[in-house]
Design a protein around this motif. Structure first.
Motif, mmCIF file in Angstrom:
data_model
loop_
_atom_site.group_PDB
_atom_site.id
_atom_site.type_symbol
_atom_site.label_atom_id
_atom_site.label_comp_id
_atom_site.label_asym_id
_atom_site.label_seq_id
_atom_site.Cartn_x
_atom_site.Cartn_y
_atom_site.Cartn_z
ATOM 1 N N LEU A 63 0.801 -1.219 0.000
ATOM 2 C CA LEU A 63 0.000 0.000 0.000
ATOM 3 C C LEU A 63 0.837 1.274 0.000
ATOM 4 C CD1 LEU A 63 -2.833 -1.015 2.493
ATOM 5 C CD2 LEU A 63 -2.909 -1.006 -0.008
ATOM 6 N N LYS A 64 2.149 1.134 -0.016
ATOM 7 C CA LYS A 64 3.019 2.308 -0.002
ATOM 8 C C LYS A 64 2.710 3.206 -1.199
ATOM 9 C CE LYS A 64 7.848 3.713 0.364
ATOM 10 N NZ LYS A 64 9.270 3.238 0.437
ATOM 11 N N GLY A 65 2.472 4.474 -0.931
ATOM 12 C CA GLY A 65 2.193 5.433 -1.986
ATOM 13 C C GLY A 65 0.763 5.432 -2.479
ATOM 14 N N LYS A 66 -0.081 4.569 -1.906
ATOM 15 C CA LYS A 66 -1.480 4.489 -2.334
ATOM 16 C C LYS A 66 -2.372 5.248 -1.351
ATOM 17 C CE LYS A 66 -0.847 0.129 -4.788
ATOM 18 N NZ LYS A 66 -1.320 -1.268 -4.972
ATOM 19 N N SER A 67 -3.650 5.275 -1.640
ATOM 20 C CA SER A 67 -4.577 6.066 -0.830
ATOM 21 C C SER A 67 -4.995 5.381 0.462
ATOM 22 C CB SER A 67 -5.828 6.403 -1.650
ATOM 23 O OG SER A 67 -6.508 5.215 -2.032
ATOM 24 N N CYS A 68 -4.669 4.100 0.607
ATOM 25 C CA CYS A 68 -4.998 3.362 1.826
ATOM 26 C C CYS A 68 -3.742 3.133 2.647
ATOM 27 C CB CYS A 68 -5.653 2.026 1.486
ATOM 28 S SG CYS A 68 -7.243 2.180 0.636
ATOM 29 N N ARG A 69 -3.879 3.188 3.960
ATOM 30 C CA ARG A 69 -2.718 3.078 4.851
ATOM 31 C C ARG A 69 -3.029 2.108 6.000
ATOM 32 N NH1 ARG A 69 1.511 6.594 5.883
ATOM 33 N NH2 ARG A 69 0.563 8.118 4.478
ATOM 34 N N PRO A 70 -2.117 1.153 6.278
ATOM 35 C CA PRO A 70 -2.337 0.234 7.400
ATOM 36 C C PRO A 70 -1.753 0.775 8.702
ATOM 37 C CG PRO A 70 -0.426 -0.486 6.158
ATOM 38 C CD PRO A 70 -0.935 0.774 5.488
#
Length: 201
Positions: A63-70
């Protein structure tokens, strides 16, 4: 994480949300809050922690660089509709992050919640906790990963607004997290965990 019996805070068995947040800020262990009661949370066993670390590492990379974050279990989630404050093993937030009164502590809008099941909490996670999680308007998927056998249960919200259960078992299986468009093999999720041969395939 394991939830213990209710604890006494400030010499009281019932706290307001404000009292809980003030007390939790200085606490040395994490506590869950529900309708005035406070519950201490213990750390997970080795298998629990390995699974959570494997999942978080995978999600962080994909998810790095995407709109979702863990986020890991240090992140507190709040559900205003039923008062619950809790620390899921993993939460995924997509888009803008909203917090309680913009406090940057208590996230309100997770899209995915993941709990690694422990023997002492699996009934709570499958039952009452899922019922409480369903009050989150933004929640799309709730995933429960068994720490004693190679088994994952996923509740997904369908187009009709109903929760559907799917199960994935065995190391040949693949977990699909539809809300973020990602898949991960159970081999990767359970890497480093000692499982009985009967639960692996």
């Amino acid at each position: 994480m394991d939830v213990r019996e209710p604890v006494v805070a400030y010499g009281k068995t019932q706290l307001t949300i404000r009292e809980y947040l003030e007390w939790e800020r200085d606490a040395t262990v994490k506590h869950e809050y529900y309708r005035g009661e406070v519950f201490a949370m213990a750390g997970g066993k080795l298998a629990h922690n390995i699974i959570a670390t494997n999942l978080l590492g995978f999600l962080g990379h994909r998810l790095k660089g995407k709109s979702c974050r863990p986020f890991n279990s240090d992140q507190r989630i709040h559900i205003p509709g039923n008062t619950l404050f809790t620390y899921p093993d993993i939460s995924i937030i997509c888009g803008k992050i909203f917090t309680l009164d913009n406090d940057e502590w208590n996230i309100l809008n997770p899209s995915v919640l993941i709990e690694v099941l422990s023997p002492s909490t699996k009934n709570y996670d499958r039952g009452e906790k899922f019922r409480l999680y369903r009050d989150i308007d933004t929640l799309k998927e709730y995933i429960m990963v068994d720490s004693e056998s190679c088994s994952i249960e996923t509740f997904s919200l369908n187009a009709g607004g109903r929760w559907e259960l799917s199960e994935t078992r065995g190391l040949r299986g693949v977990l699909t997290i539809a809300a973020i468009g990602e898949t991960i093999s159970l081999t990767d999720i359970y890497e480093g965990v000692n499982l009985s041969s009967s639960s692996s395939y």
